[in-house]
Enzyme design. Structure first.
Site, PDB file in Angstrom:
ATOM      1  N   HIS A   1      23.892 -33.779 -56.627  1.00 14.40           N
ATOM      2  CA  HIS A   1      23.871 -34.786 -57.689  1.00 14.40           C
ATOM      3  C   HIS A   1      24.286 -34.134 -59.005  1.00 14.40           C
ATOM      4  O   HIS A   1      24.722 -32.992 -59.022  1.00 14.40           O
ATOM      5  CB  HIS A   1      22.475 -35.417 -57.768  1.00 14.40           C
TER       6      HIS A   1
ATOM      7  N   HIS B   1      23.046 -30.593 -59.863  1.00 17.22           N
ATOM      8  CA  HIS B   1      23.703 -29.497 -59.135  1.00 17.22           C
ATOM      9  C   HIS B   1      25.096 -29.233 -59.678  1.00 17.22           C
ATOM     10  O   HIS B   1      25.531 -28.091 -59.772  1.00 17.22           O
ATOM     11  CB  HIS B   1      23.804 -29.833 -57.643  1.00 17.22           C
TER      12      HIS B   1
ATOM     13  N   ARG C   1      15.063 -22.014 -57.217  1.00 20.10           N
ATOM     14  CA  ARG C   1      13.639 -22.011 -56.937  1.00 20.10           C
ATOM     15  C   ARG C   1      13.441 -22.267 -55.438  1.00 20.10           C
ATOM     16  O   ARG C   1      14.115 -23.126 -54.879  1.00 20.10           O
ATOM     17  CB  ARG C   1      13.047 -23.167 -57.742  1.00 20.10           C
TER      18      ARG C   1
ATOM     19  N   ALA D   1      15.968 -21.778 -49.654  1.00 20.38           N
ATOM     20  CA  ALA D   1      15.825 -21.838 -48.185  1.00 20.38           C
ATOM     21  C   ALA D   1      14.368 -21.820 -47.736  1.00 20.38           C
ATOM     22  O   ALA D   1      14.035 -21.330 -46.669  1.00 20.38           O
ATOM     23  CB  ALA D   1      16.598 -20.714 -47.513  1.00 20.38           C
TER      24      ALA D   1
ATOM     25  N   ARG E   1      10.594 -53.059 -15.682  1.00 27.54           N
ATOM     26  CA  ARG E   1      10.276 -52.623 -14.305  1.00 27.54           C
ATOM     27  C   ARG E   1      11.343 -53.111 -13.335  1.00 27.54           C
ATOM     28  O   ARG E   1      11.655 -52.450 -12.355  1.00 27.54           O
ATOM     29  CB  ARG E   1       8.908 -53.145 -13.895  1.00 27.54           C
TER      30      ARG E   1
ATOM     31  N   ARG F   1       4.025 -44.023 -15.056  1.00 29.09           N
ATOM     32  CA  ARG F   1       3.851 -44.876 -16.246  1.00 29.09           C
ATOM     33  C   ARG F   1       4.447 -44.176 -17.471  1.00 29.09           C
ATOM     34  O   ARG F   1       5.148 -44.814 -18.271  1.00 29.09           O
ATOM     35  CB  ARG F   1       2.369 -45.149 -16.499  1.00 29.09           C
TER      36      ARG F   1
ATOM     37  N   ALA G   1       1.600 -49.576 -21.543  1.00 30.50           N
ATOM     38  CA  ALA G   1       1.579 -48.279 -22.232  1.00 30.50           C
ATOM     39  C   ALA G   1       0.149 -47.808 -22.457  1.00 30.50           C
ATOM     40  O   ALA G   1      -0.311 -47.713 -23.597  1.00 30.50           O
ATOM     41  CB  ALA G   1       2.345 -48.368 -23.554  1.00 30.50           C
TER      42      ALA G   1
HETATM   43  S1  PPS Z   1       2.991 -49.348 -17.772  1.00 33.89           S
HETATM   44  O1  PPS Z   1       1.659 -48.766 -17.496  1.00 33.89           O
HETATM   45  O2  PPS Z   1       3.152 -49.553 -19.197  1.00 33.89           O
HETATM   46  O3  PPS Z   1       4.067 -48.571 -17.160  1.00 33.89           O
HETATM   47  O4  PPS Z   1       2.941 -50.778 -17.062  1.00 33.89           O
HETATM   48  P1  PPS Z   1       4.014 -51.954 -17.210  1.00 33.89           P
HETATM   49  O5  PPS Z   1       5.345 -51.456 -16.850  1.00 33.89           O
HETATM   50  O6  PPS Z   1       3.901 -52.593 -18.530  1.00 33.89           O
HETATM   51  O7  PPS Z   1       3.505 -52.956 -16.096  1.00 33.89           O
HETATM   52  C1  PPS Z   1       4.200 -54.145 -15.949  1.00 33.89           C
HETATM   53  C2  PPS Z   1       3.487 -55.142 -15.082  1.00 33.89           C
HETATM   54  O8  PPS Z   1       3.194 -54.587 -13.824  1.00 33.89           O
HETATM   55  C3  PPS Z   1       2.144 -55.364 -13.216  1.00 33.89           C
HETATM   56  N1  PPS Z   1       1.350 -54.447 -12.416  1.00 33.89           N
HETATM   57  C4  PPS Z   1       0.429 -53.573 -12.844  1.00 33.89           C
HETATM   58  N2  PPS Z   1      -0.096 -53.326 -14.069  1.00 33.89           N
HETATM   59  C5  PPS Z   1      -1.023 -52.351 -14.183  1.00 33.89           C
HETATM   60  N3  PPS Z   1      -1.468 -51.623 -13.164  1.00 33.89           N
HETATM   61  C6  PPS Z   1      -0.996 -51.833 -11.907  1.00 33.89           C
HETATM   62  N4  PPS Z   1      -1.431 -51.086 -10.891  1.00 33.89           N
HETATM   63  C7  PPS Z   1       0.006 -52.831 -11.719  1.00 33.89           C
HETATM   64  N5  PPS Z   1       0.681 -53.290 -10.637  1.00 33.89           N
HETATM   65  C8  PPS Z   1       1.505 -54.257 -11.087  1.00 33.89           C
HETATM   66  C9  PPS Z   1       1.407 -56.035 -14.341  1.00 33.89           C
HETATM   67  O9  PPS Z   1       1.492 -57.403 -14.137  1.00 33.89           O
HETATM   68  C10 PPS Z   1       2.165 -55.612 -15.632  1.00 33.89           C
HETATM   69  O10 PPS Z   1       2.490 -56.744 -16.429  1.00 33.89           O
HETATM   70  P2  PPS Z   1       1.605 -57.370 -17.617  1.00 33.89           P
HETATM   71  O11 PPS Z   1       2.586 -58.178 -18.375  1.00 33.89           O
HETATM   72  O12 PPS Z   1       1.027 -56.242 -18.420  1.00 33.89           O
HETATM   73  O13 PPS Z   1       0.563 -58.178 -16.930  1.00 33.89           O
END
Ligand code: PPS
Length: 574
Positions: A203, A206, A292, A295, A437, A451, A478
């Site tokens: 800027h 500098h 000053r 690095a 999935r 997962r 998740a």
């Molecule tokens: S994860 O843990 O984040 O990888 O799970 P996710 O991919 O979101 O799971 C998607 C849907 O898979 C169905 N499902 C299960 N969920 C949890 N545990 C087990 N064992 C399982 N088997 C099948 C489930 O309906 C999740 O969808 P949602 O929309 O959450 O109900």
């Protein structure tokens, strides 16, 4: 023709690229040698080794040189050298090598760049190296973090024969080797050349400072920015180079030049300043501007700086006579509205208000799309920065829903998608658990490993969308905290936003809803590892928003999210 220029470090400019006959011979022989794919850092080091930017080094350091450099900043023959230049490799490769072996070094595409005559193979004490070189073992120091977390456990030292320099397709005309710069300086009759090292956009402060330095010394100026590896989070080099090109027009004609340096910085403060001086000397410069905290990596999480503000200047001062390149120390430049001028901070007259804008404040102003005062920078530079750092309302972002099965994640994500599409402006992508999935993770089950892999894939896709200015809405279960945090880091690293929404509907309500009948199957033991029944869910403590959908309509829940996005600046009136 080049005799009037400063001598390279060690007396002669190293050029490790062999002649075409030897290159052909080596290429043939390469087929029988073990080979190593260079990391990004090693690629930068190889480039400067081959071109003589690291003269007098002729390869990666062997054990005796390494010890000397770590302990005394000197090679085994006594030559001053402050930074270990090391080839770190895996245990597997180290096991195949011993003194006398040949090793092929390849770039990311597999092109053979050099052949190493292996002299030493050993396992270093990386923590001890961190302490000796950086004065710290705290991984908040980026140089230390690299050593402790990213460095392979074995070092291989030895002389290199270069086949070809690493290729660059970006700004090829601006990348000059030491020999090319020396030829250019000689052709222009430049003998006193002051180098300006930088990893940031430049800027007005500098420009004023470099102009002053060049005028005071009656020297020409080389703007010599680092485009190899800098501090994580720095402005990308494409943007910076466009800024440097713009600023070059603000110097008197033919007095300043720009060349890009493919250096991998270590953020090593004092030692790095000495290293920078040697590198600039090799590139034909007689002076180096050192400010000053040169690095420096800044401060640790307790606010304690890793190095004192003038430690780099002090260390270089002790060695500049031996090196023969002179340091031009400078204080921070500040703006005085009175007279519309910049002065060093220690020359501000009593009672006069001086202004400056820090890097943090600059980023803040760009994020909020606020105005930038004309005294701070040049309009072309600001325009470049605005192009790559638009306000939050024009950047991409991810809303990441997490929660139990049937908690309402998909419904909220769908309603939010519709609301965002109604508003328009940015493309919206829905990465719902079930959709992912089916399309991305069809082979995965529900173990922790699967997962986590599923979430990483979602995170990768969302980060690509975010990086390119789109909106990603993710709605997987998740259940694990650590991978959610990794995804946050990955997405925030793109410069875009990340909003974690915990759909915190209690398990009893989810089970009552049981939209897909899966809770019933899980209770009956037909489905194993079912989240909330027979598998864990780690509640997030870092969610930007928690929503219990038990007693709220989806529209009401989504309204809360929209209000949050507005408050944080992700969505704004045009
Ligand atoms: S994860 O843990 O984040 O990888 O799970 P996710 O991919 O979101 O799971 C998607 C849907 O898979 C169905 N499902 C299960 N969920 C949890 N545990 C087990 N064992 C399982 N088997 C099948 C489930 O309906 C999740 O969808 P949602 O929309 O959450 O109900």
């Amino acid at each position: 023709m080049q005799s009037h220029l400063i001598e390279p470090h060690g007396g002669a400019l190293v050029n490790l690229i062999v002649d075409p006959d030897r290159a052909a011979e080596l290429k043939q022989a390469c087929r029988d040698y073990p080979s190593w794919d260079l990391t990004e850092r090693q690629l930068c080091d190889v480039e400067l080794l081959l071109s003589g930017g690291f003269s007098p080094l002729k390869g990666f350091l062997g054990e005796a040189d390494y010890r000397g450099v770590c302990e005394k900043m000197r090679l085994a023959d006594g030559t001053l050298w402050p930074m270990p230049i090391m080839l770190d490799v895996t245990e597997e490769l180290a096991g195949q090598l011993k003194a006398g072996a040949m090793l092929v070094l390849r770039d990311l595409e597999g092109v053979a760049l050099a052949v190493m005559h292996v002299e030493d193979v050993w396992r270093p004490d990386l923590a001890a190296e961190a302490e000796q070189v950086f004065g710290s073992t705290n991984p908040e120091h980026p140089g230390v973090a690299y050593l402790l977390r990213q460095t392979n456990p074995y070092y291989v030292g030895g002389r290199l024969e270069g086949l070809t320099p690493p290729s660059h397709y970006d700004f090829a005309g601006l990348r000059r080797t030491p020999a090319q710069l020396r030829t250019q300086f000689a052709a222009m009759g430049w003998r006193r050349i002051v180098a300006f090292q930088t990893r940031n956009p430049m800027h007005r402060a500098h420009q004023e400072l470099t102009l002053r330095a060049a005028r005071n010394l009656e020297a020409n100026l080389l703007i010599h920015p680092v485009v190899g590896l800098t501090k994580p989070g720095d402005v990308d080099h494409y943007t910076r180079v466009r800024c440097y090109q713009a600023i070059l027009e603000h110097y008197p004609r033919k007095t300043a030049a720009l060349s890009l340096l493919p250096l991998a910085m270590r953020m090593g403060g004092p030692r790095e300043a000495v290293w920078h001086a040697i590198i600039r000397k090799n590139h034909g410069c007689t002076h180096l501007i050192v400010g000053r905290d040169h690095a420096g990596p800044g401060s640790d999480s307790t606010g304690k700086p890793f190095y004192g503000p003038y430690e780099a200047q002090e260390l270089l001062n002790q060695h500049q006579q031996e090196l023969g390149i002179e340091m031009v120390p400078f204080k921070m430049m500040v703006y005085l509205a009175d007279g519309d001028r910049y002065v060093p901070v220690d020359e501000v007259p009593d009672g006069v208000e001086a202004k400056s804008i820090s890097g943090t404040e600059l980023r803040q102003r760009l994020t909020e799309g606020r105005e930038m005062p004309a005294w701070f920078s040049f309009p072309e530079v600001i325009e470049e920065l605005r192009r790559t750092h638009p306000p939050r309302s024009k950047r991409g972002f991810t809303v990441f829903f997490t929660g139990l099965p049937s908690s309402g994640k998909s419904t909220l994500a769908n309603v939010l998608m519709v609301r965002l599409l109604e508003m328009g402006g940015r493309p919206v992508t829905l990465l719902d658990g079930d959709i992912v999935r089916r399309n991305l993770s069809s082979e995965l089950g529900f173990s922790k490993a699967h997962r986590d892999l599923n979430i990483r894939r979602i995170g990768f896709v969302a980060s690509e969308i975010t990086k390119n200015g789109g909106i990603a809405l993710c709605a997987p279960i998740a259940p694990y905290d650590s991978v959610r945090k990794d995804v946050r880091e990955m997405i925030e690293g793109t410069g875009g936003g990340f909003v974690l929404v915990h759909v915190a509907t209690p398990v009893e309500v989810c089970e009552q809803r049981d939209r897909k009948g899966l809770y019933a199957k899980a209770r009956a033991g037909i489905i194993k590892e079912f989240t909330g029944v027979s598998d864990p869910y780690e509640q997030p403590a870092d969610a930007e928003l928690g929503i219990d959908t038990s007693d709220l309509a989806p529209e009401e829940c989504v309204q809360e999210i929209v209000l949050l996005l507005e408050k944080e600046g992700y969505i704004a009136a045009e």
